[in-house]
Design a protein around this motif. Structure first.
Motif, PDB file in Angstrom:
ATOM      1  N   SER A  41       0.834  -1.211   0.000  1.00 30.35           N
ATOM      2  CA  SER A  41       0.000   0.000   0.000  1.00 30.35           C
ATOM      3  C   SER A  41       0.867   1.258   0.000  1.00 30.35           C
ATOM      4  O   SER A  41       0.517   2.263  -0.632  1.00 30.35           O
ATOM      5  N   ASP A  42       2.010   1.227   0.680  1.00 30.39           N
ATOM      6  CA  ASP A  42       2.933   2.376   0.673  1.00 30.39           C
ATOM      7  C   ASP A  42       3.540   2.579  -0.701  1.00 30.39           C
ATOM      8  O   ASP A  42       3.721   3.711  -1.155  1.00 30.39           O
ATOM      9  N   VAL A  43       3.878   1.486  -1.376  1.00 29.35           N
ATOM     10  CA  VAL A  43       4.446   1.554  -2.724  1.00 29.35           C
ATOM     11  C   VAL A  43       3.418   2.150  -3.679  1.00 29.35           C
ATOM     12  O   VAL A  43       3.725   3.058  -4.466  1.00 29.35           O
ATOM     13  N   VAL A  44       2.193   1.657  -3.615  1.00 33.54           N
ATOM     14  CA  VAL A  44       1.119   2.139  -4.489  1.00 33.54           C
ATOM     15  C   VAL A  44       0.871   3.630  -4.242  1.00 33.54           C
ATOM     16  O   VAL A  44       0.743   4.416  -5.186  1.00 33.54           O
ATOM     17  N   THR A  45       0.831   4.036  -2.981  1.00 36.57           N
ATOM     18  CA  THR A  45       0.605   5.450  -2.648  1.00 36.57           C
ATOM     19  C   THR A  45       1.737   6.321  -3.175  1.00 36.57           C
ATOM     20  O   THR A  45       1.488   7.394  -3.748  1.00 36.57           O
ATOM     21  N   ALA A  46       2.984   5.875  -3.015  1.00 36.54           N
ATOM     22  CA  ALA A  46       4.129   6.654  -3.507  1.00 36.54           C
ATOM     23  C   ALA A  46       4.066   6.803  -5.025  1.00 36.54           C
ATOM     24  O   ALA A  46       4.298   7.899  -5.560  1.00 36.54           O
ATOM     25  N   ALA A  47       3.744   5.722  -5.722  1.00 32.37           N
ATOM     26  CA  ALA A  47       3.656   5.775  -7.186  1.00 32.37           C
ATOM     27  C   ALA A  47       2.549   6.726  -7.622  1.00 32.37           C
ATOM     28  O   ALA A  47       2.718   7.526  -8.552  1.00 32.37           O
ATOM     29  N   TRP A  48       1.412   6.667  -6.945  1.00 33.86           N
ATOM     30  CA  TRP A  48       0.273   7.536  -7.278  1.00 33.86           C
ATOM     31  C   TRP A  48       0.614   8.998  -6.987  1.00 33.86           C
ATOM     32  O   TRP A  48       0.302   9.884  -7.780  1.00 33.86           O
ATOM     33  N   ASP A  49       1.264   9.236  -5.862  1.00 31.20           N
ATOM     34  CA  ASP A  49       1.654  10.606  -5.501  1.00 31.20           C
ATOM     35  C   ASP A  49       2.598  11.204  -6.543  1.00 31.20           C
ATOM     36  O   ASP A  49       2.531  12.399  -6.827  1.00 31.20           O
ATOM     37  N   ASN A  50       3.477  10.379  -7.118  1.00 33.07           N
ATOM     38  CA  ASN A  50       4.390  10.857  -8.157  1.00 33.07           C
ATOM     39  C   ASN A  50       3.648  11.312  -9.410  1.00 33.07           C
ATOM     40  O   ASN A  50       4.190  12.079 -10.208  1.00 33.07           O
ATOM     41  N   LEU A  51       2.422  10.835  -9.578  1.00 31.16           N
ATOM     42  CA  LEU A  51       1.616  11.177 -10.756  1.00 31.16           C
ATOM     43  C   LEU A  51       0.456  12.105 -10.409  1.00 31.16           C
ATOM     44  O   LEU A  51      -0.496  12.222 -11.181  1.00 31.16           O
ATOM     45  N   ALA A  52       0.523  12.766  -9.265  1.00 34.19           N
ATOM     46  CA  ALA A  52      -0.595  13.567  -8.766  1.00 34.19           C
ATOM     47  C   ALA A  52      -1.083  14.601  -9.784  1.00 34.19           C
ATOM     48  O   ALA A  52      -2.294  14.765  -9.977  1.00 34.19           O
ATOM     49  N   VAL A  53      -0.166  15.269 -10.444  1.00 33.43           N
ATOM     50  CA  VAL A  53      -0.565  16.303 -11.407  1.00 33.43           C
ATOM     51  C   VAL A  53      -1.290  15.666 -12.588  1.00 33.43           C
ATOM     52  O   VAL A  53      -2.381  16.105 -12.969  1.00 33.43           O
ATOM     53  N   PHE A  85       0.386   2.919 -13.749  1.00 26.47           N
ATOM     54  CA  PHE A  85      -0.618   3.963 -13.519  1.00 26.47           C
ATOM     55  C   PHE A  85      -0.576   5.014 -14.625  1.00 26.47           C
ATOM     56  O   PHE A  85      -1.616   5.484 -15.099  1.00 26.47           O
ATOM     57  N   ALA A  86       0.633   5.404 -15.045  1.00 24.59           N
ATOM     58  CA  ALA A  86       0.770   6.406 -16.109  1.00 24.59           C
ATOM     59  C   ALA A  86       0.128   5.906 -17.400  1.00 24.59           C
ATOM     60  O   ALA A  86      -0.548   6.675 -18.105  1.00 24.59           O
ATOM     61  N   ASN A  87       0.300   4.615 -17.698  1.00 26.79           N
ATOM     62  CA  ASN A  87      -0.345   4.048 -18.885  1.00 26.79           C
ATOM     63  C   ASN A  87      -1.856   4.079 -18.755  1.00 26.79           C
ATOM     64  O   ASN A  87      -2.569   4.373 -19.710  1.00 26.79           O
ATOM     65  N   SER A  88      -2.361   3.760 -17.570  1.00 24.36           N
ATOM     66  CA  SER A  88      -3.815   3.781 -17.363  1.00 24.36           C
ATOM     67  C   SER A  88      -4.372   5.181 -17.569  1.00 24.36           C
ATOM     68  O   SER A  88      -5.455   5.348 -18.134  1.00 24.36           O
ATOM     69  N   ILE A  89      -3.645   6.177 -17.104  1.00 26.71           N
ATOM     70  CA  ILE A  89      -4.083   7.565 -17.273  1.00 26.71           C
ATOM     71  C   ILE A  89      -3.990   7.960 -18.749  1.00 26.71           C
ATOM     72  O   ILE A  89      -4.912   8.557 -19.302  1.00 26.71           O
TER      73      ILE A  89
END
Length: 183
Positions: A41-53, A85-89
């Motif tokens: 969950s920490d890994v997923v949150t960090a990855a998502w936070d990196n793509l916040a914009v 996540f970037a690909n999904s976006i």
């Protein structure tokens, strides 16, 4: 002359992006892993936070049910999820916000993590090709920018952890990637 000059400039920029991506790939893909016990969950949150914009601009939503411990290199695993996540976006349905779901389960021998979205999906015929370096299914860079390194890097990271990643070819409501790591 101006038309050719513009074309040359565009191709030069594309080549520069490709070289930068290849450099990033080589730096990450062959990096020595430093495994530690981390909360997924920490890994997923960090990855998502990196793509916040990017996520905010796309109205993307992340739903995660992945609070398990895994033995992995935090930096590399974060990069793997960030690429997915970037690909999904990027490959979301036009006019629809991206919905990304992460689920995980621990089996006897491995941890299985599913990352699925409601995007345009991937033709099952390309299920292996998409993991190749510089392999892009969409050549229109104005619509879908990128160099074709992201999924190749995901595979290399998963394999460096003695795991794997595949496209779930049975999933029809977007794309679903299955990541396996040793338990």
């Amino acid at each position: 002359l101006a038309k050719f000059s513009g074309y040359i400039s565009d191709r030069s920029e594309a080549m520069e992006r490709m070289i930068s991506s290849l450099l990033a790939y080589s730096q990450l893909a062959y990096q020595r892993i430093n495994p530690e016990t981390v909360r997924l969950s920490d890994v997923v949150t960090a990855a998502w936070d990196n793509l916040a914009v990017n996520a905010g601009e796309a109205g993307a939503e992340l739903i995660s049910d992945a609070d398990i411990a895994v033995r992995a290199d935090l930096h590399l695993l974060t990069q793997l999820f960030q690429n997915l996540f970037a690909n999904s976006i990027k490959y979301r349905q036009q006019g629809q916000p991206a919905e990304i779901r992460v689920t995980a389960r621990t089996g006897q021998d491995d941890v299985t993590i599913a990352v699925e979205d409601n995007g345009i999906g991937v033709d099952p015929a390309h299920s292996e090709r998409i993991f190749g370096v510089f392999q892009r299914l969409h050549m229109d860079e104005k619509l879908y920018s990128g160099t074709g390194i992201g999924l190749a890097l995901c595979r290399r990271i998963a394999e460096s952890h003695e795991g794997g990643i595949v496209l779930d070819t049975s999933y029809r409501d977007g794309a679903r990637f299955i990541v396996t790591l040793p338990a």
